[in-house]
Motif scaffolding. Structure first.
Motif, PDB file in Angstrom:
ATOM      1  N   SER A 189       0.850  -1.187   0.000  1.00 25.49           N
ATOM      2  CA  SER A 189       0.000   0.000   0.000  1.00 25.49           C
ATOM      3  C   SER A 189       0.891   1.245   0.000  1.00 25.49           C
ATOM      4  CB  SER A 189      -0.879  -0.016   1.250  1.00 25.49           C
ATOM      5  OG  SER A 189      -1.672   1.144   1.304  1.00 25.49           O
ATOM      6  N   GLY A 190       0.590   2.176  -0.898  1.00 28.11           N
ATOM      7  CA  GLY A 190       1.366   3.410  -0.979  1.00 28.11           C
ATOM      8  C   GLY A 190       2.619   3.324  -1.810  1.00 28.11           C
ATOM      9  N   SER A 191       2.813   2.228  -2.533  1.00 23.69           N
ATOM     10  CA  SER A 191       4.049   2.057  -3.304  1.00 23.69           C
ATOM     11  C   SER A 191       3.986   2.662  -4.701  1.00 23.69           C
ATOM     12  CB  SER A 191       4.423   0.570  -3.394  1.00 23.69           C
ATOM     13  OG  SER A 191       3.423  -0.148  -4.101  1.00 23.69           O
ATOM     14  N   GLY A 192       2.815   3.181  -5.135  1.00 22.41           N
ATOM     15  CA  GLY A 192       2.721   3.868  -6.415  1.00 22.41           C
ATOM     16  C   GLY A 192       2.003   3.118  -7.515  1.00 22.41           C
ATOM     17  N   LYS A 193       1.344   2.016  -7.192  1.00 24.37           N
ATOM     18  CA  LYS A 193       0.644   1.232  -8.217  1.00 24.37           C
ATOM     19  C   LYS A 193      -0.448   2.049  -8.909  1.00 24.37           C
ATOM     20  CE  LYS A 193      -0.698  -1.777  -5.240  1.00 24.37           C
ATOM     21  NZ  LYS A 193      -0.165  -1.216  -4.001  1.00 24.37           N
ATOM     22  N   SER A 194      -1.299   2.675  -8.141  1.00 22.85           N
ATOM     23  CA  SER A 194      -2.389   3.475  -8.718  1.00 22.85           C
ATOM     24  C   SER A 194      -1.850   4.691  -9.454  1.00 22.85           C
ATOM     25  CB  SER A 194      -3.362   3.919  -7.629  1.00 22.85           C
ATOM     26  OG  SER A 194      -4.015   2.803  -7.075  1.00 22.85           O
ATOM     27  N   THR A 195      -0.827   5.305  -8.922  1.00 24.87           N
ATOM     28  CA  THR A 195      -0.219   6.453  -9.604  1.00 24.87           C
ATOM     29  C   THR A 195       0.340   6.028 -10.953  1.00 24.87           C
ATOM     30  OG1 THR A 195       0.301   7.516  -7.506  1.00 24.87           O
ATOM     31  CG2 THR A 195       1.551   8.241  -9.439  1.00 24.87           C
ATOM     32  N   LEU A 196       0.996   4.876 -11.020  1.00 28.19           N
ATOM     33  CA  LEU A 196       1.522   4.380 -12.287  1.00 28.19           C
ATOM     34  C   LEU A 196       0.395   4.185 -13.298  1.00 28.19           C
ATOM     35  CD1 LEU A 196       3.808   3.302 -14.070  1.00 28.19           C
ATOM     36  CD2 LEU A 196       3.437   1.059 -13.018  1.00 28.19           C
ATOM     37  N   LEU A 197      -0.698   3.568 -12.877  1.00 22.25           N
ATOM     38  CA  LEU A 197      -1.826   3.366 -13.783  1.00 22.25           C
ATOM     39  C   LEU A 197      -2.475   4.686 -14.191  1.00 22.25           C
ATOM     40  CD1 LEU A 197      -3.425   0.196 -12.182  1.00 22.25           C
ATOM     41  CD2 LEU A 197      -2.067   0.342 -14.269  1.00 22.25           C
ATOM     42  N   ASN A 198      -2.545   5.637 -13.271  1.00 23.17           N
ATOM     43  CA  ASN A 198      -3.092   6.952 -13.603  1.00 23.17           C
ATOM     44  C   ASN A 198      -2.211   7.693 -14.610  1.00 23.17           C
ATOM     45  OD1 ASN A 198      -5.364   6.697 -11.994  1.00 23.17           O
ATOM     46  ND2 ASN A 198      -4.382   7.647 -10.215  1.00 23.17           N
ATOM     47  N   VAL A 199      -0.916   7.550 -14.485  1.00 20.63           N
ATOM     48  CA  VAL A 199       0.011   8.155 -15.444  1.00 20.63           C
ATOM     49  C   VAL A 199      -0.139   7.485 -16.812  1.00 20.63           C
ATOM     50  CG1 VAL A 199       2.475   8.316 -16.017  1.00 20.63           C
ATOM     51  CG2 VAL A 199       1.674   9.031 -13.767  1.00 20.63           C
ATOM     52  N   LEU A 200      -0.211   6.166 -16.836  1.00 22.56           N
ATOM     53  CA  LEU A 200      -0.353   5.444 -18.106  1.00 22.56           C
ATOM     54  C   LEU A 200      -1.653   5.782 -18.813  1.00 22.56           C
ATOM     55  CD1 LEU A 200       1.001   1.895 -17.177  1.00 22.56           C
ATOM     56  CD2 LEU A 200       2.104   3.641 -18.577  1.00 22.56           C
ATOM     57  N   SER A 201      -2.715   6.034 -18.042  1.00 20.99           N
ATOM     58  CA  SER A 201      -4.014   6.343 -18.649  1.00 20.99           C
ATOM     59  C   SER A 201      -4.162   7.822 -18.999  1.00 20.99           C
ATOM     60  CB  SER A 201      -5.141   5.912 -17.718  1.00 20.99           C
ATOM     61  OG  SER A 201      -5.153   6.730 -16.565  1.00 20.99           O
ATOM     62  N   GLY A 202      -3.223   8.642 -18.582  1.00 23.73           N
ATOM     63  CA  GLY A 202      -3.282  10.065 -18.892  1.00 23.73           C
ATOM     64  C   GLY A 202      -4.007  10.898 -17.851  1.00 23.73           C
ATOM     65  N   LEU A 203      -4.409  10.300 -16.737  1.00 25.06           N
ATOM     66  CA  LEU A 203      -5.086  11.048 -15.673  1.00 25.06           C
ATOM     67  C   LEU A 203      -4.127  11.933 -14.891  1.00 25.06           C
ATOM     68  CD1 LEU A 203      -7.517   8.304 -14.326  1.00 25.06           C
ATOM     69  CD2 LEU A 203      -8.083  10.298 -15.737  1.00 25.06           C
ATOM     70  N   GLU A 204      -2.861  11.546 -14.840  1.00 18.26           N
ATOM     71  CA  GLU A 204      -1.800  12.324 -14.188  1.00 18.26           C
ATOM     72  C   GLU A 204      -0.695  12.581 -15.206  1.00 18.26           C
ATOM     73  OE1 GLU A 204      -1.543  13.569 -11.147  1.00 18.26           O
ATOM     74  OE2 GLU A 204      -3.212  12.563 -10.159  1.00 18.26           O
ATOM     75  N   LYS A 205      -0.064  13.743 -15.107  1.00 21.02           N
ATOM     76  CA  LYS A 205       1.075  14.060 -15.966  1.00 21.02           C
ATOM     77  C   LYS A 205       2.361  13.638 -15.273  1.00 21.02           C
ATOM     78  CE  LYS A 205      -1.033  17.881 -18.372  1.00 21.02           C
ATOM     79  NZ  LYS A 205      -0.873  19.247 -18.859  1.00 21.02           N
ATOM     80  N   VAL A 206       3.318  13.151 -16.067  1.00 20.52           N
ATOM     81  CA  VAL A 206       4.600  12.749 -15.520  1.00 20.52           C
ATOM     82  C   VAL A 206       5.471  13.975 -15.287  1.00 20.52           C
ATOM     83  CG1 VAL A 206       4.551  10.476 -16.571  1.00 20.52           C
ATOM     84  CG2 VAL A 206       5.653  12.340 -17.777  1.00 20.52           C
ATOM     85  N   ASP A 207       6.379  13.883 -14.327  1.00 18.10           N
ATOM     86  CA  ASP A 207       7.349  14.944 -14.095  1.00 18.10           C
ATOM     87  C   ASP A 207       8.545  14.776 -15.026  1.00 18.10           C
ATOM     88  OD1 ASP A 207       5.737  15.931 -12.061  1.00 18.10           O
ATOM     89  OD2 ASP A 207       6.783  14.783 -10.515  1.00 18.10           O
ATOM     90  N   GLU A 208       8.954  13.533 -15.235  1.00 14.41           N
ATOM     91  CA  GLU A 208      10.074  13.205 -16.122  1.00 14.41           C
ATOM     92  C   GLU A 208       9.826  11.855 -16.759  1.00 14.41           C
ATOM     93  OE1 GLU A 208      13.913  13.314 -14.245  1.00 14.41           O
ATOM     94  OE2 GLU A 208      13.346  14.991 -12.985  1.00 14.41           O
ATOM     95  N   GLY A 209      10.458  11.626 -17.896  1.00  9.96           N
ATOM     96  CA  GLY A 209      10.405  10.331 -18.550  1.00  9.96           C
ATOM     97  C   GLY A 209       9.513  10.333 -19.777  1.00  9.96           C
ATOM     98  N   HIS A 210       9.443   9.158 -20.392  1.00  6.25           N
ATOM     99  CA  HIS A 210       8.706   8.982 -21.638  1.00  6.25           C
ATOM    100  C   HIS A 210       7.823   7.747 -21.564  1.00  6.25           C
ATOM    101  CE1 HIS A 210      11.237  11.997 -23.564  1.00  6.25           C
ATOM    102  NE2 HIS A 210      12.250  11.404 -22.959  1.00  6.25           N
ATOM    103  N   ILE A 211       6.628   7.862 -22.148  1.00  9.56           N
ATOM    104  CA  ILE A 211       5.694   6.741 -22.243  1.00  9.56           C
ATOM    105  C   ILE A 211       5.320   6.587 -23.705  1.00  9.56           C
ATOM    106  CG2 ILE A 211       3.434   5.851 -21.600  1.00  9.56           C
ATOM    107  CD1 ILE A 211       3.567   7.704 -19.140  1.00  9.56           C
ATOM    108  N   LEU A 212       5.502   5.394 -24.237  1.00 12.98           N
ATOM    109  CA  LEU A 212       5.092   5.081 -25.595  1.00 12.98           C
ATOM    110  C   LEU A 212       4.092   3.941 -25.520  1.00 12.98           C
ATOM    111  CD1 LEU A 212       5.325   5.406 -28.668  1.00 12.98           C
ATOM    112  CD2 LEU A 212       7.203   3.768 -28.585  1.00 12.98           C
ATOM    113  N   ILE A 213       2.857   4.196 -25.939  1.00 12.94           N
ATOM    114  CA  ILE A 213       1.816   3.164 -25.995  1.00 12.94           C
ATOM    115  C   ILE A 213       1.364   3.058 -27.430  1.00 12.94           C
ATOM    116  CG2 ILE A 213      -0.466   2.438 -25.213  1.00 12.94           C
ATOM    117  CD1 ILE A 213       0.020   4.052 -22.657  1.00 12.94           C
ATOM    118  N   GLN A 214       1.457   1.842 -27.971  1.00 10.03           N
ATOM    119  CA  GLN A 214       1.090   1.656 -29.376  1.00 10.03           C
ATOM    120  C   GLN A 214      -0.244   0.995 -29.485  1.00 10.03           C
ATOM    121  OE1 GLN A 214       4.023   0.611 -32.066  1.00 10.03           O
ATOM    122  NE2 GLN A 214       5.588   1.745 -31.012  1.00 10.03           N
TER     123      GLN A 214
END
Length: 65
Positions: A40-65
């Protein structure tokens, strides 16, 4: 070579001074079954929110094809 459908490089996300994701790298290839597990609190939901576009990343790149 396997077809990449998700490619994450150097992904980081913070909320104020709370660093939730730090320098995350991973790839999901076509046909892969992938699980996201952690405490709990390790960032699982945040990762999914970033992948879905609900949250913006601070750094890095996401490529979804």
């Amino acid at each position: 070579m396997a077809e990449r459908i998700i490619d994450i490089k150097h992904l980081s996300k913070s909320f104020g001074s709370n660093v939730v994701l730090r320098d995350i790298d991973f790839t999901v290839n076509k046909g892969d079954v992938t699980s996201i597990i952690g405490a709990s609190g390790s960032g699982k939901s945040t990762l999914l929110n970033v992948l879905s576009g609900l949250e913006k990343v601070d750094e890095g790149h996401i490529l979804i094809q």
